[in-house]
Design an enzyme around this catalytic site. Structure first.
Site, PDB file in Angstrom:
ATOM      1  N   SER A  93      -2.679  -7.918   2.784  1.00 13.32           N
ATOM      2  CA  SER A  93      -2.968  -7.838   4.218  1.00 13.32           C
ATOM      3  C   SER A  93      -3.373  -9.210   4.750  1.00 13.32           C
ATOM      4  O   SER A  93      -3.011  -9.580   5.872  1.00 13.32           O
ATOM      5  CB  SER A  93      -4.092  -6.836   4.475  1.00 13.32           C
ATOM      6  OG  SER A  93      -3.711  -5.550   4.061  1.00 13.32           O
ATOM      7  N   HIS A 111       0.846  -1.206   0.000  1.00  9.96           N
ATOM      8  CA  HIS A 111       0.000   0.000   0.000  1.00  9.96           C
ATOM      9  C   HIS A 111       0.881   1.256   0.000  1.00  9.96           C
ATOM     10  O   HIS A 111       0.615   2.214  -0.720  1.00  9.96           O
ATOM     11  CB  HIS A 111      -0.867   0.070   1.266  1.00  9.96           C
ATOM     12  CG  HIS A 111      -1.903  -1.012   1.421  1.00  9.96           C
ATOM     13  ND1 HIS A 111      -1.928  -1.868   2.495  1.00  9.96           N
ATOM     14  CD2 HIS A 111      -2.970  -1.351   0.654  1.00  9.96           C
ATOM     15  CE1 HIS A 111      -2.977  -2.681   2.399  1.00  9.96           C
ATOM     16  NE2 HIS A 111      -3.620  -2.402   1.284  1.00  9.96           N
ATOM     17  N   ARG A 161      -2.367  -6.356  -8.422  1.00 10.18           N
ATOM     18  CA  ARG A 161      -1.189  -7.187  -8.154  1.00 10.18           C
ATOM     19  C   ARG A 161      -1.046  -8.315  -9.162  1.00 10.18           C
ATOM     20  O   ARG A 161       0.019  -8.590  -9.645  1.00 10.18           O
ATOM     21  CB  ARG A 161      -1.283  -7.778  -6.738  1.00 10.18           C
ATOM     22  CG  ARG A 161      -1.009  -6.768  -5.667  1.00 10.18           C
ATOM     23  CD  ARG A 161      -1.520  -7.242  -4.337  1.00 10.18           C
ATOM     24  NE  ARG A 161      -2.979  -7.262  -4.334  1.00 10.18           N
ATOM     25  CZ  ARG A 161      -3.715  -7.449  -3.261  1.00 10.18           C
ATOM     26  NH1 ARG A 161      -3.141  -7.680  -2.098  1.00 10.18           N
ATOM     27  NH2 ARG A 161      -5.024  -7.422  -3.332  1.00 10.18           N
ATOM     28  N   LYS A 212     -17.996  -6.689   6.848  1.00 12.03           N
ATOM     29  CA  LYS A 212     -16.660  -7.284   6.777  1.00 12.03           C
ATOM     30  C   LYS A 212     -16.106  -7.527   8.160  1.00 12.03           C
ATOM     31  O   LYS A 212     -16.338  -6.737   9.073  1.00 12.03           O
ATOM     32  CB  LYS A 212     -15.711  -6.327   6.036  1.00 12.03           C
ATOM     33  CG  LYS A 212     -15.474  -6.717   4.596  1.00 12.03           C
ATOM     34  CD  LYS A 212     -14.254  -6.003   4.047  1.00 12.03           C
ATOM     35  CE  LYS A 212     -13.981  -6.419   2.609  1.00 12.03           C
ATOM     36  NZ  LYS A 212     -12.860  -5.694   2.049  1.00 12.03           N
TER      37      LYS A 212
HETATM   38  P1  ADP Z   1      -9.894  -3.867  -0.144  1.00  7.42           P
HETATM   39  O1  ADP Z   1     -10.627  -4.564   0.967  1.00  7.42           O
HETATM   40  O2  ADP Z   1     -10.626  -2.675  -0.677  1.00  7.42           O
HETATM   41  O3  ADP Z   1      -9.399  -4.742  -1.248  1.00  7.42           O
HETATM   42  P2  ADP Z   1      -7.106  -3.594   0.630  1.00  7.42           P
HETATM   43  O4  ADP Z   1      -6.570  -2.817   1.787  1.00  7.42           O
HETATM   44  O5  ADP Z   1      -6.899  -5.056   0.634  1.00  7.42           O
HETATM   45  O6  ADP Z   1      -8.625  -3.204   0.593  1.00  7.42           O
HETATM   46  O7  ADP Z   1      -6.543  -3.019  -0.726  1.00  7.42           O
HETATM   47  C1  ADP Z   1      -6.746  -1.684  -1.101  1.00  7.42           C
HETATM   48  C2  ADP Z   1      -6.161  -1.460  -2.479  1.00  7.42           C
HETATM   49  O8  ADP Z   1      -4.745  -1.617  -2.415  1.00  7.42           O
HETATM   50  C3  ADP Z   1      -6.637  -2.460  -3.534  1.00  7.42           C
HETATM   51  O9  ADP Z   1      -6.756  -1.784  -4.771  1.00  7.42           O
HETATM   52  C4  ADP Z   1      -5.524  -3.466  -3.608  1.00  7.42           C
HETATM   53  O10 ADP Z   1      -5.452  -4.071  -4.875  1.00  7.42           O
HETATM   54  C5  ADP Z   1      -4.330  -2.561  -3.371  1.00  7.42           C
HETATM   55  N1  ADP Z   1      -3.193  -3.308  -2.833  1.00  7.42           N
HETATM   56  C6  ADP Z   1      -3.190  -4.163  -1.810  1.00  7.42           C
HETATM   57  N2  ADP Z   1      -1.959  -4.694  -1.621  1.00  7.42           N
HETATM   58  C7  ADP Z   1      -1.168  -4.134  -2.572  1.00  7.42           C
HETATM   59  C8  ADP Z   1       0.199  -4.292  -2.946  1.00  7.42           C
HETATM   60  N3  ADP Z   1       0.994  -5.167  -2.324  1.00  7.42           N
HETATM   61  N4  ADP Z   1       0.690  -3.557  -3.969  1.00  7.42           N
HETATM   62  C9  ADP Z   1      -0.140  -2.703  -4.629  1.00  7.42           C
HETATM   63  N5  ADP Z   1      -1.445  -2.527  -4.359  1.00  7.42           N
HETATM   64  C10 ADP Z   1      -1.966  -3.237  -3.343  1.00  7.42           C
END
Ligand code: ADP
Length: 162
Positions: free
Chosen positions: A130, A19, A92, A43
């Site tokens: 995550s 992130h 990803r 969630k």
């Molecule tokens: P959500 O529940 O909305 O998917 P996340 O916190 O899992 O929330 O992800 C938020 C955004 O960040 C999503 O667009 C996800 O694809 C992106 N994201 C998560 N991990 C990574 C990463 N390692 N590299 C780039 N983008 C990421």
């Protein structure tokens, strides 16, 4: 229409180096980015909203043109209310694509002025999620290269380690 502001919405449960890398890169292209921590009643989160916001803020404090906030409910309602017309998301792998396509088309159907911009995860962070962080930490694995130290500490506390 404000074309220089974008929102990066996510669960951030917890924030990872993936992130952080995405926000750092996006902040080079937009004047202002709202990093918006979503709270969706349906969630299950490991960290509550306050914890997620706090850790997200702490780990993005080095980027001047971002602001961390939170919202619940629909992303399009949040965007309309705050007059934000650009959403950032990360991709990803192909596995992200189908979900993101559905969300993007759903959101644009509700709010046609909205555009969703996707950044490819950079190679070094493309496997970090995550959920993997939580799973590995729960079972005692080392997540120190995937999340910042204060997130690692918070995970250890949650899982009663140390
Ligand atoms: P959500 O529940 O909305 O998917 P996340 O916190 O899992 O929330 O992800 C938020 C955004 O960040 C999503 O667009 C996800 O694809 C992106 N994201 C998560 N991990 C990574 C990463 N390692 N590299 C780039 N983008 C990421």
């Amino acid at each position: 229409m404000d074309k220089r502001t974008a929102v990066y919405p996510g669960s951030f449960d917890p924030i990872t180096y993936g992130h952080i890398n995405l926000v750092e890169r996006a902040a080079e292209r937009f004047d202002k980015i709202y990093v918006s921590v979503m709270n969706n009643m349906q969630k299950y989160y490991l960290f509550d909203l306050d914890e997620r916001v706090k850790m997200t803020k702490q780990n993005l404090s080095h980027i001047p043109n971002i602001e961390v906030n939170s919202f619940s409910g629909l992303l399009v309602q949040y965007c309309k209310k705050n007059q934000i017309y650009t959403v950032l998301r990360g991709l990803r792998a192909v596995t992200d694509f189908e979900y993101e396509l559905q969300m993007a088309n759903g959101n644009r159907s509700l709010f046609p002025e909205l555009e969703i911009f996707f950044l490819m995860a950079d190679v070094a962070h493309s496997f970090i999620s995550s959920s993997m962080v939580k799973e590995v930490s729960k079972h005692g694995g080392d997540v120190s290269t995937w999340v910042p130290p204060n997130v690692e500490d918070a995970l250890n506390k949650k899982f009663n380690k140390h």
